[in-house]
Write an enzyme that holds these catalytic residues in place. Sequence first.
Site, PDB file in Angstrom:
ATOM      1  N   LYS A   1      66.180  94.493  41.145  1.00 53.11           N
ATOM      2  CA  LYS A   1      66.026  94.454  39.685  1.00 53.11           C
ATOM      3  C   LYS A   1      64.554  94.508  39.265  1.00 53.11           C
ATOM      4  O   LYS A   1      64.245  94.951  38.160  1.00 53.11           O
ATOM      5  CB  LYS A   1      66.734  93.230  39.119  1.00 53.11           C
ATOM      6  CG  LYS A   1      68.249  93.352  39.309  1.00 53.11           C
ATOM      7  CD  LYS A   1      69.031  92.243  38.678  1.00 53.11           C
ATOM      8  CE  LYS A   1      70.524  92.532  38.702  1.00 53.11           C
ATOM      9  NZ  LYS A   1      71.115  92.428  40.059  1.00 53.11           N
TER      10      LYS A   1
HETATM   11  C1  LIG Z   1      72.334  92.894  40.417  1.00 57.69           C
HETATM   12  C2  LIG Z   1      72.623  93.005  41.884  1.00 57.69           C
HETATM   13  C3  LIG Z   1      73.653  93.819  42.392  1.00 57.69           C
HETATM   14  C4  LIG Z   1      74.589  94.589  41.496  1.00 57.69           C
HETATM   15  O1  LIG Z   1      73.968  95.662  40.853  1.00 57.69           O
HETATM   16  P1  LIG Z   1      74.646  96.425  39.608  1.00 57.69           P
HETATM   17  O2  LIG Z   1      73.611  97.304  39.068  1.00 57.69           O
HETATM   18  O3  LIG Z   1      75.042  95.322  38.642  1.00 57.69           O
HETATM   19  O4  LIG Z   1      75.854  97.138  40.122  1.00 57.69           O
HETATM   20  C5  LIG Z   1      73.801  93.921  43.765  1.00 57.69           C
HETATM   21  N1  LIG Z   1      73.009  93.220  44.611  1.00 57.69           N
HETATM   22  C6  LIG Z   1      72.016  92.420  44.159  1.00 57.69           C
HETATM   23  C7  LIG Z   1      71.189  91.676  45.139  1.00 57.69           C
HETATM   24  C8  LIG Z   1      71.782  92.277  42.787  1.00 57.69           C
HETATM   25  O5  LIG Z   1      70.800  91.466  42.343  1.00 57.69           O
END
Ligand SMILES: *Cc1c(COP(=O)(O)O)cnc(C)c1O
Length: 471
Positions: A113
């Site tokens: 993220k």
């Molecule tokens: C947010 C997240 C996901 C999921 O990603 P999306 O974009 O919501 O499908 C998977 N793994 C981790 C470690 C995350 O922080």
Amino acid sequence: MKYLSTRGEAASRAFDDILLEGLAPDGGLYLPEHYPRFDAAQLAALRELSYPELAHRVLREFVAPADDAALLALLRETYTAATFGSDAIVRVKPLDGAISLLGVSEGPTLAFKDMALQLLGRLFERALAASGAELNIVGATSGDTGSAAEYAMRGRRGIRVFMLSPLGRMSAFQTAQMYSLDDPNIHNLAVQDVFDTCQDMVKAVSSDLDFKRRRSIGTINSINWARVAAQVVYYFAGYLRAVGRIGEPLDVAVPSGNFGNILAAHVARSMGLPLRRLVLATNENDVLDEFFRSGVYRPRSSAETRQTSSPSMDISKASNFERYVFDMLGRDAARTRALFADALARDGRFDLSADPAFARMRDGIVSGRSDHARRIATIREVWERSRVLIDPHTADGVAVARDHVEAGVPMLVVETAQPAKFADTIVEATGQQPPRPPGTEDLERRPQHFVVIDADVDALKAYIDAHCAGN
Ligand SMILES: *Cc1c(COP(=O)(O)O)cnc(C)c1O
């Protein structure tokens, strides 16, 4: 480039208009009116570029910046070795056989993220400076989003963050990552309840339109288009680094929750990137795997949503899925609205199994589901075979990717977080502690800054009122 809504609002908004917005006024999600295309020669030319230059080539199509040089400068400031651990920014790391990891979790909070939010922090600050406005971001987190948002927004002018988290329900590392921040514009609000309660409080604040306007409330959830756009860039980088010759096919496996990350892969493919198949991996919360197997989309209730050892994929519905369905229905806004507004409200589900679009969807995306036992077995097996530690979310991706590998086609599994964030699960799988990235050795021993507030919307509003300037 103009933006339209999946539910019918015409393409009339510019990137800067939708940057700070959530849903479109008609309840839909914003998408660009078309996807810019790169042909093979243009893709080959991208190979020479640094990551910020690549991001500039991809993103300027979506941003259509008034000042192109300023966008490049901002991207150079965002994607640095100091923030992301290497000049490469994202790295392709061979694992075994056809499988490699796409390392996109080397940012400040050790989850992918950061790749988008570090950019958003700067884009928001620039947009607010231009208009003289302020923004109070109210959010809820079960772990990764909150810390990535706080590290992206700390110290930024015109921005405050009020982040609700469920007290005592995140990993010790995640908790310490958030609560150790003591920047004056970051407010950690701990609620003695579950994540869903935190999220309901955020929704209640955002739907009080008077309060929302008076306090310039914004959110930073995964439906923000700029987040998706920033993630498109690393699929380009991954492809350019993973294949020998431009045009060769590549499969990509994505540990998925809200469908944001895999949507970015779909967008990259729609822009001409030769991704063959996208492999969607879910955990026990398998709404999306169920859809790609059966054609039925049925969001779950919070009571049906399980707490798992890959917690960032514990979702009840997939917020970005509507964008993909809209594209695959030939961008038919009336049908998209009938499914996502009418059918879901009326029946709690919709069924596309008999629609020709569903066959096309399954050509492009295949899916699978992992669970705690597979996750643990995969972390252990990868460790024993390759001496590489992978985090529980990435393990779900590797487990499902193994079911879909085909001879002659390399497979990139997106490494969505670092194992250090989820030490308990790593210890359960391998009997040893994951290594601490430099700078995090004493994280849990640092002083923590948070305020416990009641699970009460008025208490939240009162707190926000009390901490806004000019009050
Ligand atoms: C947010 C997240 C996901 C999921 O990603 P999306 O974009 O919501 O499908 C998977 N793994 C981790 C470690 C995350 O922080």
